[in-house]
Design an enzyme around this catalytic site. Sequence first.
Site, PDB file in Angstrom:
ATOM      1  N   LYS A 167       1.098   1.638   1.453  1.00 27.10           N
ATOM      2  CA  LYS A 167       1.538   0.548   2.302  1.00 27.10           C
ATOM      3  C   LYS A 167       1.834  -0.672   1.442  1.00 27.10           C
ATOM      4  O   LYS A 167       0.993  -1.029   0.595  1.00 27.10           O
ATOM      5  CB  LYS A 167       0.444   0.215   3.312  1.00 27.10           C
ATOM      6  N   LYS A 204      -2.709   0.100  -1.013  1.00 33.42           N
ATOM      7  CA  LYS A 204      -2.227  -1.006  -0.177  1.00 33.42           C
ATOM      8  C   LYS A 204      -1.997  -2.212  -1.078  1.00 33.42           C
ATOM      9  O   LYS A 204      -2.922  -2.713  -1.718  1.00 33.42           O
ATOM     10  CB  LYS A 204      -3.249  -1.333   0.905  1.00 33.42           C
TER      11      LYS A 204
END
Length: 330
Positions: free
Chosen positions: A252, A200
């Site tokens: 992400k 992320k």
Amino acid sequence: MTVPTPGRIRPRRLRRTPAMRRLAAQTRLHPADLVLPVFVREGLDASRPLTSMPGVLQHTRDSLRQEAARAAEAGIGGIMLFGVPAHRDAVGSGATDPDGILNVALGDVVAEVGDALVVQADLCLDEFTDHGHCGVLTADGVVDNDATLERYAAMAVAQAEAGAHLVGLSGMMDGQTGVVRDALDAAGHHEVAVLAYAAKYASAFYGPFREAVESRLDGDRRTYQMDPANRREAAREVAIDVAEGADVVMVKPAMSYLDVLADVAASSTVPVWAYQVSGEYAMIEAASARGWIGRRSAVTESVLSIRRAGADAILTYWATELAGWLAEEQ
């Protein structure tokens, strides 16, 4: 490459008709590949549109149940819940309160759809803290990794007891996957799966999400989320999470990190998901609203590109709508 006779090799043959293109397609989308992120806000009398994400709502508990039922009817794979509490504090008490908005909404959705969807919960403190960080802070304002793990462990158990089928660890604290897995097992929740947001990044594309969760963050999350400049680091993060017991790993955002996604998909021993984040959604919606791009084709192409890069499943705010389009094309 030398072409022996002009015209003998004609790649266009495989693009000539819709039937030929369909048969020759190397990547396909299916509703079961899609997961719908949703927001449920404590204290609302009616669902509230988000200005930066046209078509996305802050839900009431009732409207969330209706949204979940539509998602199940559309045949998508799952639904990911984010809670927006009315009151926040330094340690995010609402995240572990059985009567907190996220936990009661989990129970609502499970009661509505049963096993028709994989019901998932975001496991992070940023929506629940009054400072907007993903963990608890030390006296000098630094995110305290190990103290945060204690809160994550309690939050995981609360979500499992509320009915979550899968918990989504998005806080990027070191050791979070192992701590949460151990906490779930110790509480008897061996069947609850753990999704690790392994790669992320500290991205600018989360901006509209902060409207959705009414973020209080002042500053950034660069001391715990990954540097957008780093590619190899993702492999290390994924290996750590898999070793700690992750059932699924996540990249992400998605569209700006397709290289990372392809790397992870090529080496991961567990399913790889990707999150098409709020900023990606907002850009396409804004451009299509101005007539600069075709909305349906741009949405479909964007999700297809993430699938092609290697995602086994994709979190996207268009999940239910896209599933409807895919059904029309069958």
